[in-house]
Write a protein that holds these residues in place. Structure first.
Motif, PDB file in Angstrom:
ATOM      1  N   ILE A  39       5.669   7.249   0.810  1.00  0.00           N
ATOM      2  CA  ILE A  39       5.594   7.420  -0.896  1.00  0.00           C
ATOM      3  C   ILE A  39       5.896   9.418  -0.301  1.00  0.00           C
ATOM      4  O   ILE A  39       5.787   9.842   0.446  1.00  0.00           O
ATOM      5  N   LYS A  40       7.365  10.004  -0.856  1.00  0.00           N
ATOM      6  CA  LYS A  40       7.830  10.980  -0.493  1.00  0.00           C
ATOM      7  C   LYS A  40       7.062  12.322  -0.464  1.00  0.00           C
ATOM      8  O   LYS A  40       6.039  12.148  -1.486  1.00  0.00           O
ATOM      9  N   LEU A  41       6.886  13.194   0.432  1.00  0.00           N
ATOM     10  CA  LEU A  41       5.994  14.418   0.432  1.00  0.00           C
ATOM     11  C   LEU A  41       6.930  15.648  -0.137  1.00  0.00           C
ATOM     12  O   LEU A  41       8.276  15.908   0.355  1.00  0.00           O
ATOM     13  N   ILE A  46       0.781  -1.602  -0.202  1.00  0.00           N
ATOM     14  CA  ILE A  46       0.348  -0.160  -0.107  1.00  0.00           C
ATOM     15  C   ILE A  46       0.467   1.690   0.559  1.00  0.00           C
ATOM     16  O   ILE A  46       1.816   1.465   0.917  1.00  0.00           O
ATOM     17  N   GLY A  47       0.819   1.856  -1.390  1.00  0.00           N
ATOM     18  CA  GLY A  47       0.824   3.210  -0.969  1.00  0.00           C
ATOM     19  C   GLY A  47       0.769   3.928   0.422  1.00  0.00           C
ATOM     20  O   GLY A  47      -0.236   4.222  -0.025  1.00  0.00           O
ATOM     21  N   MET A  48       1.865   5.168   0.903  1.00  0.00           N
ATOM     22  CA  MET A  48       1.622   5.776   1.993  1.00  0.00           C
ATOM     23  C   MET A  48       2.268   7.349   1.653  1.00  0.00           C
ATOM     24  O   MET A  48       3.327   6.644   1.784  1.00  0.00           O
ATOM     25  N   GLU A  49       1.915   8.062   2.174  1.00  0.00           N
ATOM     26  CA  GLU A  49       2.691   9.251   1.950  1.00  0.00           C
ATOM     27  C   GLU A  49       3.457   9.386   3.679  1.00  0.00           C
ATOM     28  O   GLU A  49       3.022   8.517   4.480  1.00  0.00           O
ATOM     29  N   GLU A  50       4.836   9.900   3.150  1.00  0.00           N
ATOM     30  CA  GLU A  50       6.144   9.630   4.653  1.00  0.00           C
ATOM     31  C   GLU A  50       6.489  11.068   5.109  1.00  0.00           C
ATOM     32  O   GLU A  50       6.938  11.800   3.989  1.00  0.00           O
ATOM     33  N   PRO A  51       6.411  11.783   6.199  1.00  0.00           N
ATOM     34  CA  PRO A  51       5.521  10.343   6.899  1.00  0.00           C
ATOM     35  C   PRO A  51       4.046   9.989   6.819  1.00  0.00           C
ATOM     36  O   PRO A  51       3.587  10.760   6.088  1.00  0.00           O
ATOM     37  N   GLU A  55       4.700  10.735  -8.710  1.00  0.00           N
ATOM     38  CA  GLU A  55       5.371   9.327  -9.871  1.00  0.00           C
ATOM     39  C   GLU A  55       5.618   8.735  -8.581  1.00  0.00           C
ATOM     40  O   GLU A  55       6.003   7.487  -8.861  1.00  0.00           O
ATOM     41  N   GLY A  56       5.639   8.243  -7.306  1.00  0.00           N
ATOM     42  CA  GLY A  56       6.615   7.757  -6.414  1.00  0.00           C
ATOM     43  C   GLY A  56       5.539   6.625  -6.625  1.00  0.00           C
ATOM     44  O   GLY A  56       5.836   5.304  -6.381  1.00  0.00           O
ATOM     45  N   LEU A  57       4.200   6.513  -6.677  1.00  0.00           N
ATOM     46  CA  LEU A  57       3.120   5.524  -7.132  1.00  0.00           C
ATOM     47  C   LEU A  57       3.638   4.674  -8.515  1.00  0.00           C
ATOM     48  O   LEU A  57       3.121   3.606  -8.104  1.00  0.00           O
ATOM     49  N   TYR A  58       3.541   5.568  -8.846  1.00  0.00           N
ATOM     50  CA  TYR A  58       4.239   4.551 -10.425  1.00  0.00           C
ATOM     51  C   TYR A  58       5.647   3.881 -10.253  1.00  0.00           C
ATOM     52  O   TYR A  58       5.771   2.276 -10.804  1.00  0.00           O
ATOM     53  N   THR A  59       6.495   4.273 -10.023  1.00  0.00           N
ATOM     54  CA  THR A  59       7.755   3.913  -9.366  1.00  0.00           C
ATOM     55  C   THR A  59       8.102   2.502  -8.295  1.00  0.00           C
ATOM     56  O   THR A  59       8.439   1.877  -8.437  1.00  0.00           O
ATOM     57  N   GLU A  60       6.362   2.953  -7.368  1.00  0.00           N
ATOM     58  CA  GLU A  60       6.822   1.919  -6.643  1.00  0.00           C
ATOM     59  C   GLU A  60       5.777   0.699  -6.964  1.00  0.00           C
ATOM     60  O   GLU A  60       5.560  -0.268  -6.000  1.00  0.00           O
TER      61      GLU A  60
END
Lengths: 477, 477
Positions: free
Chosen positions: A229-231, A205-210, A239-244
């Motif tokens: 996924i970085k903020l 599950i992708g999740m904002e970090e923090p 884009e982090g959702l695509y790469t992850e």
């Protein structure tokens, strides 16, 4: 840097407030590509003169555009049009009357000998409409029908779901039918139900970090793994959702938790585009969207979701009463056929008595009134705490995420939160570190302190911040 | 077949009822090996004469031994000592006064034009103490303290947990501290929490076949697989747990769901021995143990659990009010250290208002009174329904699991439940098939019908059974 003329036709006798007409006009110009990225809007004073309206009106319109991410105000005194992703779906048009409702907060642990507790989630007990709530509860329990004695409908009381459907439409622009709503027992239970009915276990599950640790716990205990996924400064790095390569993402677009930014419109459309591109599912946690101190609330991500990729999660813990222990899911109608039988094999966990009392509270208009009132009150508290921080802490701290919600973050530069927490206790104040919301504690800036302000009075906030400043920086007033 | 003399010293002026002294005496003789397997107890009339007490007294003592699995009554009029597994742990001694409390029931779906709905879980609305409950709820909501406004303690209100600890000790022989109790939002939520805090996902869970489908759903949706363990005439085939090599088993020893047998003492000790041999964990669902119509309630499996292998699951849905949506776990103290931090990362899902109201309801003695009253009432209903079945259906059906609880099974020989359900609707009755509690529908005997009798009046039960008989067998009265 180009300057432009703004010449809307304003209906000063109409139903819609002037600022709202102006906001809609500018928004439509941006969406139509007539105002493009980088264009600077006229100064407030100048446009007020030009249109023959008050400066407040212009400011309100700009604030709304600002909150929704159409413009920014980076340059001192100026407002600039932001890049607009192509809108893939038509935006639901809010109706312009004062329907966007704000809301309340929530307690957690009792105090010991702490005088001021800046705990996030504490509620304003003084301002709660105790009598109205009590009378709804009494009326609910006085019905001797099976709907308040038995297990109740597995998705929740149908009248309550009708009220919730109306509320999320009027306040958040979310169109849904009561059949798409599932009443749950708090946000963590909402997430647990999603894991169970959508078989999310073993998935990433992708999740904002923090991101909100309470949700991370539930996901992990269901066997999900979290892809952080970085903020960026304006929210999740889409884009982090695509790469992850995740297919499910939990997001807090209205008010990132815990950092506090509001996701601008172009990132919202990118999130939705990601879901289309990757057959993804977005879990939108809209936990405290009722409280925005500049402009109207931003419409929910779900309001833009014509492709049915968003599951909307709401709660009454912030807007009404934590003790209701009542939250809700809005499921996309395309999913209903496949999850209906799974849902039906669960008993509803929220007491039908509480559900009926909340229904009456909403039907009788108490809920809308309460939210309107609390929006004013929290605005006052928000102002008190930010003014006090500016006055007493000034250059020692940076305030993060202070446009919305019931908490803000302080970055106390060059200091460490453990030390700051201890020093605070010496002056009978309790503050908190947000470190547990980071996957890796080392990524949390050492001087971050979380300040919840919902449960304290303005004078207490002022005095509390003064004491903290004294304890941390040795400033005597 | 040997006959024996029973000569206890009975204290007719003492605090303990005579039947209880006699029951204890015979039990101790069995446990000491003085009365061994196969020995026949004296006939009731004979022993009553011998001891100079009433026949009722002897019958009560025998019924208690019967319910607890020390003796059986297979042979017409005779009682025989059953094999006793070596007791690995000392049994908690019940104190002999009338502490074992019985309890109430629960609704689910509203009726349409059905006149008699034999739904399991329907509650007796007429007999519910509405005014007492309402006054507790009003008192709870009238407190303006954070304990009924906020999120509440994550394990549940501490006063409520104290009341529950007292109740499970007095009624079920379960010793525990409030710290071991976790308040949950219904049995399914209890099971879900166990899956989450004990990481049960991906594990195989032994479960009686048939077994409660509501729990199977939750386990499967958490990624557990179910190993069905067959039932023998007296309950779970304990050896099946060894051969299936599971480490966790969900069991309903007090009243097997849905078949209805009470697990005898020698099988209880074997279950506990299995858990010791295999480092296993037993999830004991004690959902309706309050209602036994012969003898006192059997102590819970947990009451014998000195090795701390049992997690006890209770609910207020049957004994009090489904709409409370309140259940609880009693965790072994050896597990507390490892699960405490996981528990603490969850918000409590049950409204603190409901929790406080239930606490007051228990503290003021309403709960104990209500259970005593409902035990009488359900006993009457149980009698009414079984007498009616005997009168109207006689040789056409076999009644299964009719010693306890709020439902029984009918085996309508040579018929099919689908046809029986349809025929029932023609006479405005609704009955249910228990087939969904079997893993494989084909294993459910075709003529099985589930009869819940908690929600109907005695006269309705009588009339309903008469109508069913007419519809099924064409018997006119």
């Amino acid at each position: 840097m180009s300057m432009i003329a703004i010449s809307p036709i304003l209906d000063k006798q109409g139903n819609q407030p002037i600022y709202f007409q102006l906001y809609k006009y500018i928004r439509s110009q941006i969406e139509a590509g007539l105002l493009v990225e980088g264009v600077q809007l006229p100064a407030i004073r100048q446009l007020a003169l030009h249109l023959g309206v008050s400066k407040n009106t212009i400011e309100s319109a700009y604030q709304q555009l600002l909150s929704e991410g159409y413009i920014d105000s980076k340059q001192r005194g100026g407002y600039r049009v932001l890049p607009l992703e192509e809108l893939v779906w038509p935006i639901t048009e809010p109706d312009g009357t004062d329907n966007y409702m704000p809301a309340t907060v929530t307690p957690k642990a009792p105090l010991s000998n702490v005088r001021y507790d800046f705990q996030y989630g504490d509620m304003d007990i003084e301002r709660f409409p105790h009598e109205a709530w009590k009378s709804c509860l009494v009326d609910a329990v006085s019905r001797r029908s099976s709907d308040v004695l038995g297990y109740g409908h597995f998705q929740g009381d149908v009248e309550l779901r009708e009220e919730i459907a109306r509320y999320v439409f009027e306040s958040r622009g979310v169109h849904c039918k009561p059949e798409q709503i599932v009443v749950c027992a708090g946000t963590q239970h909402s997430v647990s139900m999603l894991c169970q009915i959508l078989s999310l276990r073993e998935r990433r599950i992708g999740m904002e970090e923090p991101g909100y640790s309470g949700v991370k716990t539930v996901l992990r205990n269901h066997g999900c793994s979290i892809s952080p996924i970085k903020l960026e400064h304006d929210g999740i790095h889409v884009e982090g959702l695509y790469t992850e390569e995740v297919q499910v993402a939990y997001v807090t677009p209205s008010h990132q938790f815990p950092v506090g930014m509001v996701l601008p419109i172009h990132k919202r459309t990118r999130l939705l585009q990601w879901a289309i591109d990757c057959d993804g599912l977005l879990l939108e946690d809209d936990y405290d969207s009722e409280f925005r101190y500049y402009g109207q609330p931003v419409p929910a991500l779900k309001a833009l979701d014509t492709a049915e990729k968003v599951i909307y999660m709401g709660t009454l813990s912030k807007s009404f009463l934590p003790a209701a222990r009542l939250s809700y899911l809005v499921l996309p109608s395309r999913l209903m056929a496949s999850v209906q039988s799974k849902l039906a094999s669960y008993s509803q966990p929220v007491s039908p008595i509480i559900q009926k009392a909340v229904t009456l509270f909403m039907k009788r208009g108490h809920f809308a009134r309460h939210i309107r009132k609390m929006k004013r009150i929290y605005h006052g508290k928000h102002k008190a705490v930010t003014v006090a921080i500016q006055r007493w802490m000034g250059e020692f701290v940076e305030v993060i995420g202070d446009r919305s919600g019931l908490h803000l973050l302080l970055d106390v530069k060059g200091r460490d939160s453990a030390e700051l927490l201890q020093l605070a206790e010496r002056v009978d104040c309790r503050v908190y570190s947000p470190v547990h919301h980071w996957n890796n504690a080392d990524d949390c800036p050492p001087g971050y302190i979380m300040i919840g302000f919902g449960g304290m009075e303005e004078a207490q906030l002022e005095d509390g911040i003064r004491r903290l400043s004294e304890a941390w920086f040795g400033c005597k007033s």
